[in-house]
Motif scaffolding. Structure first.
Motif, short mmCIF file in Angstrom:
data_model
loop_
_atom_site.label_atom_id
_atom_site.label_comp_id
_atom_site.label_asym_id
_atom_site.label_seq_id
_atom_site.Cartn_x
_atom_site.Cartn_y
_atom_site.Cartn_z
N GLY A 619 50.62 -19.06 5.70
CA GLY A 619 49.41 -18.29 5.43
C GLY A 619 48.71 -17.86 6.71
N ASP A 620 47.76 -16.94 6.55
CA ASP A 620 46.99 -16.47 7.70
C ASP A 620 45.64 -15.97 7.21
OD1 ASP A 620 46.35 -15.90 10.27
OD2 ASP A 620 47.91 -14.38 10.59
N VAL A 621 44.68 -15.93 8.14
CA VAL A 621 43.35 -15.39 7.85
C VAL A 621 43.24 -14.04 8.54
CG1 VAL A 621 40.87 -15.72 8.08
CG2 VAL A 621 42.34 -17.68 7.63
N LEU A 622 43.08 -12.99 7.74
CA LEU A 622 42.95 -11.63 8.28
C LEU A 622 41.54 -11.12 8.04
CD1 LEU A 622 46.27 -9.90 7.06
CD2 LEU A 622 45.77 -10.82 9.32
N LYS A 755 47.80 -19.84 1.73
CA LYS A 755 46.55 -19.16 2.08
C LYS A 755 45.41 -20.16 2.29
CE LYS A 755 47.71 -14.85 -0.34
NZ LYS A 755 47.41 -13.96 -1.47
N LEU A 756 45.32 -21.16 1.39
CA LEU A 756 44.23 -22.13 1.52
C LEU A 756 44.43 -23.05 2.71
CD1 LEU A 756 43.46 -23.04 -2.20
CD2 LEU A 756 42.22 -21.51 -0.68
N ILE A 757 45.70 -23.34 3.04
CA ILE A 757 45.96 -24.14 4.24
C ILE A 757 45.52 -23.37 5.48
CG2 ILE A 757 47.79 -25.08 5.71
CD1 ILE A 757 49.25 -25.91 3.16
N ALA A 758 45.79 -22.06 5.50
CA ALA A 758 45.34 -21.23 6.62
C ALA A 758 43.82 -21.21 6.70
CB ALA A 758 45.88 -19.80 6.46
N ALA A 759 43.14 -21.13 5.56
CA ALA A 759 41.67 -21.16 5.55
C ALA A 759 41.15 -22.49 6.07
CB ALA A 759 41.18 -20.93 4.12
N TYR A 760 41.83 -23.57 5.71
CA TYR A 760 41.44 -24.90 6.17
C TYR A 760 41.58 -25.00 7.70
CZ TYR A 760 42.13 -29.89 7.12
OH TYR A 760 42.07 -31.16 7.64
#
Length: 807
Positions: A619-622, A755-760
């Protein structure tokens, strides 16, 4: 002697039972009587100078002495002589006189009955003569085929005109079953009697012809084999005298021995094909090109491990223990693997068979470095089976899997058969690595072969072009790995069950590094635990700042980088006993940092929204950025976006326009430009809808060199557009993902865990996700992520704006 010399019929006479033979009236036969009832019957006939009737025992009722166990007809005759034998038996010489039938049972000890002569019905003499001539013809033909009818007997049949005598002579000389003999014996119509007998003779003629043909073939084959044997022996002696090397003959004989040793474990077509090639090689000149090709073929096929299986019994507890020993976390994948082998073990224990266990083919899918191949390694270790790895990445030649036909130069078996030969057993664990990267070209489509290999209903007869016979792959445990399931063709995807191995959280990476990576790398670099230590904060810093991945492959490389430098320092400075790696000296070992995911901004901003994205490496945060420029309501989209993402931006703009028109979003009129307008526009009263008429929007997703696509940025773009048009700030600690429809509904998306791991990792405090994902996928999210972050389900865009915009 005639019946009339004794008594008139019907009359009461004793009965002797013959176990095996049917006697006929013209016969004088020696009979050996062993049981008491038969001896009593003979003695009674002799004592009273009476006749006796010999009846045959029925099939399966030999040695029984009652009327139910014998045929109700036999031969009436007299006992000419009686001799007592030393072993207790009695020998009598019986003369048959006339066929008789039992009318009434009188006694059973011995058997005694009222008997009458079997009388025949008169028949047309012309028909009888014609039928009799046919019978004589068939008997003569049968006599020429075998030894049942000697010439003297045939002559007697031809010269005799008594129908009954001829029928009895023919029947007595044939090998008839008891039921057939009794049917003929009791037939009272002469014409029917002859026709039945002709049918039996014709059957015997066909049987004799077939036997003669088979016998001739067998003799020819034996003569051929004997001839070859003598010629080969002569050739050996000649070669011996000439001093010629007989190594080739020894090699061929070795092939034959190996083939015969495996014969019981291989299919008939495989045995025939290999034997055929050995025979062909034995007839060829050793210097011919074809001889070398055939010898190469035999070297391959004779090594196929027919009959060799790993005898280790399945034990799901051992599988569980090995998986726990080799892998940290991955609870769901490990649980599914344990279930798979639990079913196989239960089927084996209950004797249902291994074939029934061949259900799903497991495929581990997920980002690189998360442990897909190592899971397969652990399975092979637990089952004590050999591991065969077949790399499918970039494979485009179908013959690499199916094998090349032997007409091609350099032909060899396919990779699957080669793997089984290398493993030395017919039931290894075969890992089909990177099955999603199989290519397709003019050389064929390898996925077509994989369809057969991975189908439990077909792979028991997998045909390799090089072998030219079927090979059984049903006992092989196939495990596939893939990064992107969507790249696998649908028919092939349908044959596999996918176990998704997701990204690791930073805490999971720390535990894996501590328990597995560091001990393994210390061993590889020849270091001891007492010579180097890496502190917990340092390890966490390496994970956060020096790796960019979903798995732990790069983390292993960074640890190896450190240990190489440690090994060098220990050798160059012998006074050093231990090196401590900390945050202060980490730059000496790892000079280059790689920021995986930037932490979010601490300040709220207008038109900047945190979106969550899925990539092939996790995942990533864009960030989605939006600005407004005075214009006429146009929209510009940049950031190397795909068609689906561009459409999402247009949908988001339309949805926000509807919200503004319905006054569900408050637009401050002060931000609407009034300069540069014509008189008519200037005179008109300002309305909220003017905000999207008098501004052009520009939406951009940073990292423009990276292609991006997918519908899950819909609500993120809508939030950015609403923020810039309403001049409201977006909360910097909120991230979101979800597809948006024109009616404002939020649809579910994929890749939620990554996605949630990236947000974390980016230290997001609140995540907005589609309600349907919240209901069905939340249990897959790691506990540490759910504990540190507030996850809010949303079903409409109004809810998203309520949570995301600063009031």
């Amino acid at each position: 002697m005639k019946l009339s010399d004794y008594t008139a019929f019907p009359t009461d006479i004793p009965i002797i039972v013959e176990d095996n033979l049917f006697l006929y009236p013209f016969m004088i036969s020696p009979l050996f009587l062993a049981d008491e009832e038969n001896i009593k019957a003979a003695n009674e006939a002799l004592d009273h100078n009476s006749l006796v009737m010999v009846c045959t025992a029925k099939v399966g009722d030999e040695h029984r002495r009652d009327f139910n166990a014998i045929y109700p007809a036999g031969v009436i005759g007299s006992i000419m002589r009686k001799v007592d034998l030393p072993d207790g038996r009695v020998k009598i010489l019986f003369q048959g006189m006339q066929k008789g039938t039992i009318l009434k049972e009188l006694s059973t000890a011995p058997l005694r009955a009222k008997v009458d002569v079997l009388r025949t019905q008169p028949a047309d003499a012309i028909k009888i003569e014609a039928t009799l001539s046919v019978l004589r013809e068939k008997v003569t033909l049968l006599g020429s085929l075998g030894g049942q009818f000697p010439p003297d007997l045939i002559k007697t049949i031809e010269e005799n005109n008594d129908v009954h005598r001829i029928c009895d002579l023919v029947a007595s000389s044939m090998r008839l079953k008891k039921e057939q003999a009794f049917s003929l014996f009791t037939e009272t119509n002469d014409e029917a009697h002859l026709l039945k007998l002709i049918d039996y003779v014709i059957e015997e003629i066909e049987s004799s012809r077939l036997k003669k043909e088979i016998k001739t073939k067998v003799h020819s084959q034996i003569e051929k084999v004997n001839k070859e044997y003598f010629l080969k022996e002569q050739l050996k002696q000649i070669q011996k005298e000439l001093g010629t090397d007989n190594q080739r003959e020894e090699e061929i004989e070795e092939y034959r021995k190996k083939l015969e040793a495996k014969k019981d474990h291989m299919e008939e077509d495989a045995y025939k094909e290999i034997k055929k090639q050995i025979d062909k090689l034995s007839r060829m000149h050793p210097d011919s090109a074809d001889a070398n090709l055939i010898q190469s073929y035999l070297d391959w096929v004779i090594e196929i491990p027919y009959g060799k299986l790993s005898k280790k019994a399945l034990d799901v507890l051992e599988v569980k223990s090995q998986l726990d020993k080799d892998h940290y976390s991955l609870e769901k994948p490990k649980e599914r693997i344990e279930e798979y082998f639990a079913v196989r073990e239960l089927l084996d224990k209950r004797g249902i068979g291994e074939k029934a266990a061949n259900g799903a083919i497991l495929c581990f899918s997920g980002p690189p470095g998360v442990g897909k191949t190592s899971l397969a390694n652990s399975i092979a270790k637990a089952l004590k089976r050999k591991l065969v790895r077949i790399a499918l990445g970039g494979l485009e030649d179908v013959n690499e899997l199916r094998g090349h036909r032997r007409t091609y130069i350099g032909a060899m078996p396919g990779r699957i058969v080669q793997g089984i030969i290398e493993a030395g057993e017919m039931n290894p664990v075969v890992v089909l690595d990177e099955i999603d990267k199989v290519a397709r070209s003019f050389r064929g489509d390898p996925t077509a072969v994989l369809l057969e290999v991975l189908d439990p209903e077909q792979n028991n007869k997998f045909r390799d072009y090089y072998l030219n016979f079927n090979i059984d792959l049903s006992k092989v445990i196939f495990i596939a790995t893939a990064n992107e399931v969507g790249s696998i063709p649908a028919p092939l995807r349908d044959r596999m069950e996918f176990i998704f191995v997701s990204s690791y959280t930073p805490q999971e990476k720390y535990e894996i590094a501590k328990k597995y990576l560091i001990p393994q790398e210390l061993k590889k670099h020849g270091l001891k635990n007492s010579e180097v230590s890496i502190s917990k904060p340092t390890l966490q810093l390496i994970i956060s700042n020096y790796t960019r991945e979903s798995g732990v492959r790069n983390l292993r490389r960074r640890i190896a980088d450190i240990l190489r430098k440690v090994a060098k320092q220990l050798l160059m400075d012998t006074s050093l006993e231990k090196l401590n790696i900390s945050n202060t000296n980490l730059k000496e070992y790892l000079p280059k940092t790689v920021f995986e995911i930037d932490e979010v901004d601490k300040e709220n901003s207008v038109g900047i929204v945190n979106g969550l994205a899925w990539t092939s490496v996790g995942g990533d945060v864009l960030k989605v950025e939006a600005i407004r420029i005075q214009g006429k309501g146009g929209i510009q989209i940049t950031g190397s976006l795909g068609d689906v993402m561009k459409e999402s931006a247009k949908i988001a703009l339309s949805v926000v326009k509807v919200l503004i028109d319905n006054q569900k979003i408050n637009v401050p009129l002060s931000i609407i430009p009034t300069t540069g307008l014509d008189k008519e526009e200037s005179a008109r009263k300002i309305e909220p809808s003017d905000v999207y008429r008098r501004y052009d929007l520009h939406i951009h997703v940073p990292e423009g060199a990276t292609p991006k696509d997918g519908p899950s940025a819909g609500i993120t773009m809508a939030t950015a557009i609403a923020s810039i048009l309403c001049n409201k700030k977006v909360k910097s600690d909120v991230a979101m993902t979800g597809e948006l429809t024109l009616t404002g509904k939020v649809l579910p998306i994929g890749g939620l865990k990554e996605k949630l791991i990236a947000a974390y990792k980016a230290k997001i405090k609140t995540a907005l996700i589609p309600k349907k994902n919240y209901e069905k996928d939340l249990d897959e999210i790691p506990d540490e992520v759910k504990e540190k972050m507030t996850i809010i389900p949303v079903s409409r865009i109004e809810e998203v704006l309520e949570f995301a915009l600063v009031k």
